[in-house]
Design a protein around this motif. Structure first.
Motif, PDB file in Angstrom:
ATOM      1  N   ARG A 205       0.890  -1.422  -0.086  1.00 28.53           N
ATOM      2  CA  ARG A 205      -0.075   0.005  -0.149  1.00 28.53           C
ATOM      3  C   ARG A 205       0.919   1.404   0.073  1.00 28.53           C
ATOM      4  O   ARG A 205       0.653   2.201  -0.774  1.00 28.53           O
ATOM      5  CB  ARG A 205      -0.896  -0.049   1.204  1.00 28.53           C
ATOM      6  CG  ARG A 205      -1.994   1.079   1.000  1.00 28.53           C
ATOM      7  CD  ARG A 205      -2.767   1.192   2.594  1.00 28.53           C
ATOM      8  NE  ARG A 205      -1.997   1.866   3.602  1.00 28.53           N
ATOM      9  CZ  ARG A 205      -2.037   3.084   4.112  1.00 28.53           C
ATOM     10  NH1 ARG A 205      -2.503   3.843   3.127  1.00 28.53           N
ATOM     11  NH2 ARG A 205      -1.238   3.489   4.919  1.00 28.53           N
ATOM     12  N   MET A 206       2.064   1.082   0.744  1.00 32.45           N
ATOM     13  CA  MET A 206       2.630   2.448   0.701  1.00 32.45           C
ATOM     14  C   MET A 206       3.620   2.631  -0.475  1.00 32.45           C
ATOM     15  O   MET A 206       3.672   3.875  -0.932  1.00 32.45           O
ATOM     16  CB  MET A 206       3.917   2.051   2.037  1.00 32.45           C
ATOM     17  CG  MET A 206       3.299   2.341   3.339  1.00 32.45           C
ATOM     18  SD  MET A 206       2.039   3.881   3.672  1.00 32.45           S
ATOM     19  CE  MET A 206       3.280   5.104   3.420  1.00 32.45           C
ATOM     20  N   ILE A 207       3.800   1.527  -1.213  1.00 34.07           N
ATOM     21  CA  ILE A 207       4.363   1.790  -2.647  1.00 34.07           C
ATOM     22  C   ILE A 207       3.519   2.184  -3.338  1.00 34.07           C
ATOM     23  O   ILE A 207       3.955   3.238  -4.242  1.00 34.07           O
ATOM     24  CB  ILE A 207       4.956   0.165  -2.897  1.00 34.07           C
ATOM     25  CG1 ILE A 207       6.040   0.005  -2.071  1.00 34.07           C
ATOM     26  CG2 ILE A 207       5.616   0.198  -4.514  1.00 34.07           C
ATOM     27  CD1 ILE A 207       6.577  -1.684  -2.370  1.00 34.07           C
TER      28      ILE A 207
ATOM     29  N   TYR B  97       1.817   6.605  -6.548  1.00 35.56           N
ATOM     30  CA  TYR B  97       0.880   7.579  -7.296  1.00 35.56           C
ATOM     31  C   TYR B  97       0.934   9.254  -7.047  1.00 35.56           C
ATOM     32  O   TYR B  97       0.943  10.007  -7.865  1.00 35.56           O
ATOM     33  CB  TYR B  97      -0.522   7.155  -6.170  1.00 35.56           C
ATOM     34  CG  TYR B  97      -1.759   7.961  -6.928  1.00 35.56           C
ATOM     35  CD1 TYR B  97      -2.705   7.512  -8.026  1.00 35.56           C
ATOM     36  CD2 TYR B  97      -2.081   9.180  -5.822  1.00 35.56           C
ATOM     37  CE1 TYR B  97      -3.644   8.489  -8.252  1.00 35.56           C
ATOM     38  CE2 TYR B  97      -3.294  10.218  -6.605  1.00 35.56           C
ATOM     39  CZ  TYR B  97      -3.937   9.627  -7.544  1.00 35.56           C
ATOM     40  OH  TYR B  97      -5.026  10.498  -8.056  1.00 35.56           O
ATOM     41  N   TYR B  98       1.570   9.329  -5.687  1.00 37.86           N
ATOM     42  CA  TYR B  98       1.937  10.880  -5.502  1.00 37.86           C
ATOM     43  C   TYR B  98       3.000  11.023  -6.607  1.00 37.86           C
ATOM     44  O   TYR B  98       3.175  12.294  -6.999  1.00 37.86           O
ATOM     45  CB  TYR B  98       2.499  10.823  -4.266  1.00 37.86           C
ATOM     46  CG  TYR B  98       3.394  12.130  -3.916  1.00 37.86           C
ATOM     47  CD1 TYR B  98       2.399  13.310  -3.770  1.00 37.86           C
ATOM     48  CD2 TYR B  98       4.688  12.468  -3.947  1.00 37.86           C
ATOM     49  CE1 TYR B  98       3.218  14.636  -3.495  1.00 37.86           C
ATOM     50  CE2 TYR B  98       5.434  13.418  -3.870  1.00 37.86           C
ATOM     51  CZ  TYR B  98       4.578  14.518  -3.455  1.00 37.86           C
ATOM     52  OH  TYR B  98       5.128  15.909  -3.416  1.00 37.86           O
ATOM     53  N   GLU B  99       4.030  10.523  -7.014  1.00 38.77           N
ATOM     54  CA  GLU B  99       5.081  10.659  -7.753  1.00 38.77           C
ATOM     55  C   GLU B  99       4.520  10.983  -9.258  1.00 38.77           C
ATOM     56  O   GLU B  99       4.924  11.832 -10.066  1.00 38.77           O
ATOM     57  CB  GLU B  99       6.044   9.525  -8.133  1.00 38.77           C
ATOM     58  CG  GLU B  99       6.995   9.416  -6.995  1.00 38.77           C
ATOM     59  CD  GLU B  99       8.098   8.464  -6.973  1.00 38.77           C
ATOM     60  OE1 GLU B  99       9.070   8.481  -6.323  1.00 38.77           O
ATOM     61  OE2 GLU B  99       7.778   7.531  -7.557  1.00 38.77           O
TER      62      GLU B  99
ATOM     63  N   TRP C 150      -5.918   5.313   2.569  1.00 42.88           N
ATOM     64  CA  TRP C 150      -6.077   5.180   1.061  1.00 42.88           C
ATOM     65  C   TRP C 150      -5.564   3.924   0.603  1.00 42.88           C
ATOM     66  O   TRP C 150      -4.217   3.253   1.110  1.00 42.88           O
ATOM     67  CB  TRP C 150      -5.017   6.396   0.516  1.00 42.88           C
ATOM     68  CG  TRP C 150      -4.903   6.434  -0.959  1.00 42.88           C
ATOM     69  CD1 TRP C 150      -5.987   7.126  -1.793  1.00 42.88           C
ATOM     70  CD2 TRP C 150      -4.240   5.805  -1.900  1.00 42.88           C
ATOM     71  NE1 TRP C 150      -5.638   7.087  -3.188  1.00 42.88           N
ATOM     72  CE2 TRP C 150      -4.448   6.207  -3.383  1.00 42.88           C
ATOM     73  CE3 TRP C 150      -3.093   4.943  -1.770  1.00 42.88           C
ATOM     74  CZ2 TRP C 150      -3.830   5.891  -4.357  1.00 42.88           C
ATOM     75  CZ3 TRP C 150      -2.338   4.356  -2.921  1.00 42.88           C
ATOM     76  CH2 TRP C 150      -2.659   4.924  -4.066  1.00 42.88           C
ATOM     77  N   THR C 151      -6.152   3.498  -0.470  1.00 45.98           N
ATOM     78  CA  THR C 151      -5.522   2.342  -1.085  1.00 45.98           C
ATOM     79  C   THR C 151      -5.653   2.443  -2.887  1.00 45.98           C
ATOM     80  O   THR C 151      -6.376   3.322  -3.084  1.00 45.98           O
ATOM     81  CB  THR C 151      -6.226   0.855  -0.935  1.00 45.98           C
ATOM     82  OG1 THR C 151      -7.763   1.259  -1.372  1.00 45.98           O
ATOM     83  CG2 THR C 151      -6.105   0.563   0.469  1.00 45.98           C
ATOM     84  N   LYS C 152      -4.898   1.760  -3.728  1.00 46.75           N
ATOM     85  CA  LYS C 152      -4.841   2.091  -4.798  1.00 46.75           C
ATOM     86  C   LYS C 152      -6.278   2.071  -5.625  1.00 46.75           C
ATOM     87  O   LYS C 152      -7.021   1.099  -5.361  1.00 46.75           O
ATOM     88  CB  LYS C 152      -4.052   0.973  -5.573  1.00 46.75           C
ATOM     89  CG  LYS C 152      -3.655   1.221  -7.046  1.00 46.75           C
ATOM     90  CD  LYS C 152      -2.685   0.254  -7.439  1.00 46.75           C
ATOM     91  CE  LYS C 152      -2.114   0.592  -8.743  1.00 46.75           C
ATOM     92  NZ  LYS C 152      -1.203  -0.407  -9.462  1.00 46.75           N
ATOM     93  N   GLY C 153      -6.741   3.164  -6.506  1.00 45.26           N
ATOM     94  CA  GLY C 153      -8.082   3.121  -6.978  1.00 45.26           C
ATOM     95  C   GLY C 153      -8.815   4.080  -6.301  1.00 45.26           C
ATOM     96  O   GLY C 153      -9.840   4.443  -6.740  1.00 45.26           O
TER      97      GLY C 153
END
Length: 214
Positions: free
Chosen positions: A175-177, A182-184, A194-197
């Motif tokens: 999740r942290m990756i 996502y931020y980059e 927060w989770t992907k998507g």
């Protein structure tokens, strides 16, 4: 303790076992700078109990890390020969056979020390009480369960350090990756849980208003 967040990750050159079978003498962290993210994690000891459950959890999710361009590296203060022997032992007998990511030997304790995860203390010529008993009890120099997410520029972006009895959550590491990548890519920041998507937010007052009004 000064935090290592946002600082350059300490490079190291050490012996390691790679591909579950090959001992190399000059394994470095900096070989991945510029090309891969690195998930560097420390564990206390080979041939123990919580440690293999964590190591196998990372191995079982290795495709998830590879698709995110992440190199997993494990470190403990055992020798490379100890790592190799443990890697040859089947899971049913307490071994970690089948693990393919590099396992580094920090026999000199310098890597663990530089990353702030070294437990124990050095005692030279300790004082002695009457009866020959030491007045200071030495503690074993082994690593806590430290985890460091290092970006492609070699900067530490996330860290977690657990005490010996507390195993880590591999899915939280993923999740942290996802959050970092996502931020980059978007420039948006990732709120709690927060989770992907899921929806992220702009780091502005308007952004947080929009987030809560979603």
């Amino acid at each position: 303790m000064n935090t290592l967040i946002s600082r350059k990750a300490h490079n190291f050159t050490a012996s390691a076992v790679i591909n579950g079978k090959d001992i190399v003498q000059n394994f470095t962290l900096e070989q991945f700078h510029g090309s891969k993210y690195v998930l560097l994690f420390f564990y206390p000891k080979d041939f123990t109990f919580v440690c293999p459950t964590e190591i196998y959890a990372f191995q079982e999710n290795i495709k998830s890390f590879e698709m995110r361009n992440v190199q997993i590296i494990a470190v403990s203060t055992d020798t490379e020969q100890s790592h190799w022997a443990w890697l040859q032992m089947p899971k049913e007998k307490g071994g970690i056979d089948g693990v393919t990511f590099p396992i580094v030997s920090d026999i000199n304790k310098t890597i663990s020390h530089n990353y702030g995860v070294l437990s124990g203390n050095w005692i030279c010529n300790p004082p002695y009480e009457e009866g020959g008993q030491s007045s200071t009890e030495p503690r074993e120099l082994i690593a806590y369960r430290g985890l460091f997410l290092i970006d492609k520029k070699g900067i530490i972006r996330h860290l977690l350090i657990n005490d010996f009895p507390l195993g880590r959550n591999v899915h939280e590491a993923i999740r942290m990756i996802d959050a970092l990548q996502y931020y980059e890519k978007s420039g948006e920041v990732c709120p709690a849980n927060w989770t992907k998507g899921k929806k992220a937010m702009k780091a502005t007052h308007r952004g947080i208003v929009d987030y809560y009004n979603k």
